[in-house]
Design an enzyme around this catalytic site. Structure first.
Site, PDB file in Angstrom:
ATOM      1  N   GLY A   5       4.027 -28.335 -10.356  1.00  0.00           N
ATOM      2  CA  GLY A   5       2.840 -28.588  -9.484  1.00  0.00           C
ATOM      3  C   GLY A   5       1.579 -28.114 -10.012  1.00  0.00           C
ATOM      4  N   GLY A   7      -1.418 -27.965  -8.302  1.00  0.00           N
ATOM      5  CA  GLY A   7      -2.084 -28.149  -7.320  1.00  0.00           C
ATOM      6  C   GLY A   7      -3.154 -26.761  -7.161  1.00  0.00           C
ATOM      7  N   GLY A   9      -2.307 -23.783  -6.022  1.00  0.00           N
ATOM      8  CA  GLY A   9      -1.391 -22.684  -6.471  1.00  0.00           C
ATOM      9  C   GLY A   9      -1.043 -22.785  -7.768  1.00  0.00           C
ATOM     10  N   GLU A 165     -11.704 -34.693  10.288  1.00  0.00           N
ATOM     11  CA  GLU A 165     -12.985 -35.194   9.257  1.00  0.00           C
ATOM     12  C   GLU A 165     -12.739 -36.552   9.052  1.00  0.00           C
ATOM     13  OE1 GLU A 165     -11.802 -32.377   5.934  1.00  0.00           O
ATOM     14  OE2 GLU A 165     -13.343 -31.166   6.638  1.00  0.00           O
TER      15      GLU A 165
END
Lengths: 427, 427
Positions: A5, A7, A9, A165
């Site tokens: 991953g 992302g 992190g 949002e």
């Protein structure tokens, strides 16, 4: 070191290990880009183009010789053999960082994902944008008032920051657009409804800001339903707990997230939201070579507001980034036989936009709302938006939008039959 | 007045009739945007984002009160009843302008479109871009040299301006990208092949420019096969006339166009490339209220080069735009019982880029090549690119690209299984 991953992190781990000649890093991700998801709602409402919020991974790691990237879908992890199984083969590891983020949580209801949109990656954001514009095109030529009203009803389930949002951005997009370009339609026919199962929206925010946000959203024409739990969404009909129903041409689900399905393949007991319980050093007690960070990791120690007992760290970008730095440091510590450090979180606060030049923010305990909060939101997001080009393009897009109320990116792709098959089934 | 198609021709008719209170104009298009297709090859090679070459139609006609737009797929035209049948209903007309452009011509071979990419709209350009990047990702982890070589073979069938521009753009994209970001691959493994059935490429250009273009393309590493007719493409195998075959991971078809399928629904005899023969006033002799313009219209009177007998006007944007103005004027003439004027074409020349800062151009009989030709190409395309925002974004994108050799927009959307299903079938 294998990182699953790329992302918020995973990227921090990659950066911390980049350029070192004592570690070979292999990054696995099913996309070839890093997505800046906090701005994804702007793609869904045609304020930004997809390219602005996503950045090619190979460009990010361009100069690091110890990092390789593979675009692949990770299927499962074998902790005993130390293997990651993917759809294109098997990768062995010495150290593993699981940073695959989260997926939508439909709480076991399998039919909801088929009948709602979600906002977890670029494709989904583009699908929302295309569907929304297609609803307007259909409504513009629908003579029957009741059917037109259904086409112009937009329901957002879940009033966390994403839902708030998105609701504000829907109102910002639709009101001027109908006035200027769809003269056959009246802006008063549009219904935007924000539905929250709990008593309050923006659950993680201070009470006063929750109320400010609700007041501002209502002023923009967003209807807010609290204490309203959605039990079913099917063929454009939303069913609430208690049996009440309503029809809507568009339903977006932002009501909950859970850890990536990879968490379930470890054969371990999972915590709340299917997250993997980790030690304070972010690795597993029986497999110290395996680190879990960000949305996938379950670790208590977060203090929301003043006092109260510690909760699990929330599933937000800031936690993932700080965990990424900590995990990288602890891998290097293990390599050099130094003691690992426990994770310490520096809480920078939380913020959520409400609309054009409006936001609520809680930063270092200070509560802001309105234009000042929006400016601080803008500053924070521009600083974190990765890559020079994207930052400039995003700023230019916003400046243009702010000055002219115009939106670029309002193109409906694909053939109508394909992009809105779901919607047409509903009618 | 009903206008079918909002391309270069339809848009000119719309503009000429905009703001008049004696005509109601209804525009039908299956997309909600006007596409600036001459730049589409740049979207396919990740140099520009889709939003830069397409512009929302409702924004273009925003202020004109006598124009309405409907996003719909036109099925057929009933000349006798004066009706346009679409997938969402039927529209009657007093005057009709057919400006639906062209489709790819596969010369009756139904299997070719299933196994090749084409470049006729934004979706197809994005599909090429995603497939191309996916081929690189797969090749980066392919140990078998022969399979890797197939993944890195890109065949473009048809060496008209589109094929030439695409081949040059492929070379421009792939060479630096492999050097910088795919260190596992060697730039010398990439094969870009431009295949032309006729003796010369860029058939409509002067001889000297054809040779210049071929020389420059070869210098960029593009292989050119002339007198090579492709008879079949299936499962990644390209078959040439005579029986020779080759394997390629990517085949793009730019080898011919024919008029939109709507032309065939009129029940009339069609001319070459399935175009509708029209009078010099651009309408039908037996239906003077029906105008046909651009790629759909067959009209002789074009003089290529000096001397020679007149040919049909070519299927290019410039002809469509000038025909659009003429058709609009003749509709107004009929309304006011004035005589119609015949179509007169002002030939501004033709141009084709070859790569970064290189082009060939024939303008008012002057032949240019190299950087000067590229500058004039840049100027012409910026002037014609509709809309202020798009112009700025395109210029910024190019400037960035030119200065840094970087490309934005290199994102692979969708799940791999979906975007490259065709490619994986091939392997």
């Amino acid at each position: 070191v294998v990182i699953v991953g790329a992302g918020f992190g995973g990227l921090q781990v990659m950066r911390a290990l980049s350029g070192r000649d004592d570690v070979d890093v292999r990054v696995l991700d099913r996309n070839n880009y890093h997505g800046f998801w906090p701005l994804l709602y702007q793609v869904a409402t045609a304020a930004l183009t997809p390219d602005t919020v996503a950045y090619p991974l190979r460009q990010i790691m361009g100069r690091s010789c110890n990092i390789t990237f593979q675009m692949t879908d990770v299927q499962c992890v074998d902790l005993v053999q130390r293997l990651v199984h993917t759809d294109t083969g098997t990768t062995p590891y010495d150290y593993l960082v699981l940073a695959a983020g989260s997926a939508n949580n439909y709480f076991g209801n399998a039919s909801i994902p088929k009948h709602t949109f979600s906002l977890k990656d670029v494709d989904q954001a583009v699908a929302i944008r295309q569907h929304l514009l297609d609803m307007l095109e259909q409504a513009a030529h629908e003579a029957d008032a009741e059917r037109r009203s259904v086409l112009l009803t937009f329901v957002i389930v879940g009033a966390g920051p994403t839902g708030v949002e998105l609701a504000g951005a829907f109102a910002d997009l639709l009101q001027p657009l109908l006035r200027k370009e769809y003269r056959a339609l009246s802006p008063s026919e549009v219904r935007i409804m924000l539905v929250e199962a709990h008593e309050t929206m923006l659950g993680s925010f201070p009470r006063a800001l929750q109320e400010t946000a609700a007041r501002h959203l209502r002023r923009m024409g967003v209807m807010i339903r609290q204490n309203a739990k959605v039990t079913q969404v099917e063929n454009g009909v939303v069913t609430f707990e208690g049996g009440k129903t309503m029809k809507a041409g568009t339903v977006v689900w932002t009501a909950g997230v859970k850890a990536s399905a990879i968490a379930g393949t470890l054969g371990r007991q999972l915590a709340h939201a299917e997250r993997i319980p980790v030690q304070r050093t972010l690795n597993l007690s029986d497999h110290p070579e395996v680190f879990v960070i960000g949305d996938m990791a379950y670790l208590e120690g977060y203090h929301a507001g003043k006092g109260g007992k510690p909760e699990a760290y929330p599933m937000v970008a800031e936690v993932a980034m700080q965990m990424g730095k900590c995990a990288a440091a602890n891998i290097l510590a293990q390599l050099n036989h130094r003691p690992s450090a426990p994770f310490r979180y520096r809480d920078l606060g939380s913020m959520s936009t409400i609309g054009r030049s409006d936001a609520v923010a809680s930063i270092f305990g200070i509560q802001l709302s309105g234009f000042v909060a929006w400016l601080s939101w803008l500053a924070v997001h521009l600083v974190f938006l990765i890559g020079f080009r994207n930052r400039l393009a995003a700023l230019a897009g916003w400046a243009w939008d702010y000055l002219t109320h115009n939106r670029g990116g309002r193109l409906i792709g694909g053939r109508r039959g394909e992009t809105s098959a779901a919607a047409q089934d509903w009618m």
